[in-house]
Write a protein that holds these residues in place. Structure first.
Motif, PDB file in Angstrom:
ATOM      1  N   PRO A 198       6.135 -10.650 -12.041  1.00 60.98           N
ATOM      2  CA  PRO A 198       7.304 -11.113 -12.778  1.00 60.98           C
ATOM      3  C   PRO A 198       7.810 -10.129 -13.834  1.00 60.98           C
ATOM      4  O   PRO A 198       8.972 -10.206 -14.238  1.00 60.98           O
ATOM      5  N   ARG A 199       6.965  -9.211 -14.284  1.00 61.07           N
ATOM      6  CA  ARG A 199       7.362  -8.302 -15.361  1.00 61.07           C
ATOM      7  C   ARG A 199       8.500  -7.386 -14.918  1.00 61.07           C
ATOM      8  O   ARG A 199       8.411  -6.732 -13.884  1.00 61.07           O
ATOM      9  N   PRO A 200       9.594  -7.334 -15.683  1.00 59.69           N
ATOM     10  CA  PRO A 200      10.726  -6.484 -15.300  1.00 59.69           C
ATOM     11  C   PRO A 200      10.369  -5.004 -15.387  1.00 59.69           C
ATOM     12  O   PRO A 200       9.429  -4.620 -16.092  1.00 59.69           O
ATOM     13  N   PRO A 201      11.105  -4.173 -14.660  1.00 61.91           N
ATOM     14  CA  PRO A 201      10.828  -2.734 -14.709  1.00 61.91           C
ATOM     15  C   PRO A 201      11.104  -2.177 -16.101  1.00 61.91           C
ATOM     16  O   PRO A 201      12.012  -2.645 -16.800  1.00 61.91           O
ATOM     17  N   ARG A 202      10.311  -1.198 -16.494  1.00 63.20           N
ATOM     18  CA  ARG A 202      10.476  -0.553 -17.797  1.00 63.20           C
ATOM     19  C   ARG A 202      10.593   0.946 -17.606  1.00 63.20           C
ATOM     20  O   ARG A 202       9.632   1.586 -17.172  1.00 63.20           O
ATOM     21  N   PRO A 249       9.753 -18.004  -5.331  1.00 66.14           N
ATOM     22  CA  PRO A 249       9.019 -18.749  -6.346  1.00 66.14           C
ATOM     23  C   PRO A 249       8.261 -17.858  -7.323  1.00 66.14           C
ATOM     24  O   PRO A 249       7.857 -18.313  -8.386  1.00 66.14           O
ATOM     25  N   ILE A 250       8.035 -16.587  -6.969  1.00 65.19           N
ATOM     26  CA  ILE A 250       7.334 -15.692  -7.892  1.00 65.19           C
ATOM     27  C   ILE A 250       7.962 -14.310  -7.834  1.00 65.19           C
ATOM     28  O   ILE A 250       8.588 -13.930  -6.853  1.00 65.19           O
ATOM     29  N   GLY A 251       7.777 -13.562  -8.894  1.00 65.92           N
ATOM     30  CA  GLY A 251       8.125 -12.152  -8.881  1.00 65.92           C
ATOM     31  C   GLY A 251       9.522 -11.834  -9.365  1.00 65.92           C
ATOM     32  O   GLY A 251      10.152 -12.592 -10.097  1.00 65.92           O
ATOM     33  N   LYS A 252       9.976 -10.680  -8.906  1.00 66.84           N
ATOM     34  CA  LYS A 252      11.279 -10.168  -9.319  1.00 66.84           C
ATOM     35  C   LYS A 252      11.890  -9.368  -8.177  1.00 66.84           C
ATOM     36  O   LYS A 252      11.208  -8.970  -7.235  1.00 66.84           O
ATOM     37  N   THR A 271       0.848  -1.192   0.000  1.00 68.95           N
ATOM     38  CA  THR A 271       0.000   0.000   0.000  1.00 68.95           C
ATOM     39  C   THR A 271       0.882   1.240   0.000  1.00 68.95           C
ATOM     40  O   THR A 271       1.993   1.221   0.539  1.00 68.95           O
ATOM     41  N   PRO A 272       0.399   2.340  -0.576  1.00 68.72           N
ATOM     42  CA  PRO A 272       1.209   3.563  -0.624  1.00 68.72           C
ATOM     43  C   PRO A 272       1.650   4.074   0.748  1.00 68.72           C
ATOM     44  O   PRO A 272       2.745   4.616   0.878  1.00 68.72           O
ATOM     45  N   ALA A 315       7.243  -0.942  -6.647  1.00 63.44           N
ATOM     46  CA  ALA A 315       6.724  -2.245  -6.224  1.00 63.44           C
ATOM     47  C   ALA A 315       5.239  -2.145  -5.877  1.00 63.44           C
ATOM     48  O   ALA A 315       4.454  -3.029  -6.229  1.00 63.44           O
ATOM     49  N   VAL A 316       4.855  -1.070  -5.217  1.00 64.46           N
ATOM     50  CA  VAL A 316       3.454  -0.884  -4.841  1.00 64.46           C
ATOM     51  C   VAL A 316       2.596  -0.582  -6.069  1.00 64.46           C
ATOM     52  O   VAL A 316       1.523  -1.150  -6.254  1.00 64.46           O
ATOM     53  N   GLN A 317       3.079   0.307  -6.929  1.00 61.53           N
ATOM     54  CA  GLN A 317       2.270   0.732  -8.079  1.00 61.53           C
ATOM     55  C   GLN A 317       2.220  -0.299  -9.197  1.00 61.53           C
ATOM     56  O   GLN A 317       1.189  -0.473  -9.839  1.00 61.53           O
ATOM     57  N   HIS A 318       3.323  -0.977  -9.455  1.00 63.25           N
ATOM     58  CA  HIS A 318       3.397  -1.851 -10.624  1.00 63.25           C
ATOM     59  C   HIS A 318       3.544  -3.333 -10.278  1.00 63.25           C
ATOM     60  O   HIS A 318       3.375  -4.183 -11.145  1.00 63.25           O
ATOM     61  N   GLY A 319       3.898  -3.643  -9.029  1.00 62.15           N
ATOM     62  CA  GLY A 319       4.130  -5.030  -8.650  1.00 62.15           C
ATOM     63  C   GLY A 319       3.103  -5.590  -7.688  1.00 62.15           C
ATOM     64  O   GLY A 319       3.264  -6.702  -7.195  1.00 62.15           O
TER      65      GLY A 319
END
Length: 149
Positions: free
Chosen positions: A92-96, A127-130, A22-23, A61-65
């Motif tokens: 799992p999506r890498p930062p852009r 096991p999940i994420g980045k 959360t923010p 991480a909060v906004q996109h993950g």
């Protein structure tokens, strides 16, 4: 990424905590990391720079993950003048990096992190994420006096 210690070196100082995605937790990340760095003897300029990197990566991480039911994690490892900040989230999506327009209020975080850090990167997390990381060079910490409590 290079290992932060060799067998003949002092052990790395490590701080790690998980947070609700959360923010409002971004301020808690800054307070907790700032306290750890101050306890380790780092100067305010280095603390401020490291907190800005932590804040930007935690905000991403909060906004996109964010994934319902999952926490994000912040880890800071410091050894003398080398500091590694790692923020892990369940996506799992890498930062852009994006190109922000002059009037945009968002979109400069990764560019700011890259400007403040010696190097940055990301890797899959099991096991999940980045995990998104940044390595900063800091001034030698002040020797903290040990007191008998």
């Amino acid at each position: 990424m290079l290992p932060m210690t060799r067998p003949d070196q002092q052990a790395t100082r490590l701080w790690k905590m998980q947070f609700t995605s959360t923010p409002k937790c971004i301020a808690l990340v800054r307070r907790q990391v700032g306290k750890a760095l101050a306890d380790w003897g780092y100067g305010q300029d280095d603390i401020d720079r490291t907190l800005l990197v932590c804040s930007e990566l935690a905000t991403n991480a909060v906004q996109h993950g964010h994934r319902a039911g999952h926490l994000f994690e912040v880890q800071v490892a410091a050894e003398r003048t080398d500091c590694l900040v790692e923020v892990s989230d369940p996506a799992p999506r890498p930062p852009r990096p994006v190109t922000a327009g002059a009037d945009d209020e968002h979109g400069r975080g990764l560019q700011l992190v890259a400007a403040l850090a010696e190097e940055t990167g990301h890797r899959p997390r099991s096991p999940i994420g980045k995990t998104v990381w940044a390595r900063l060079l800091l001034a030698e910490p002040m020797e903290m006096e040990e007191t008998d409590a």
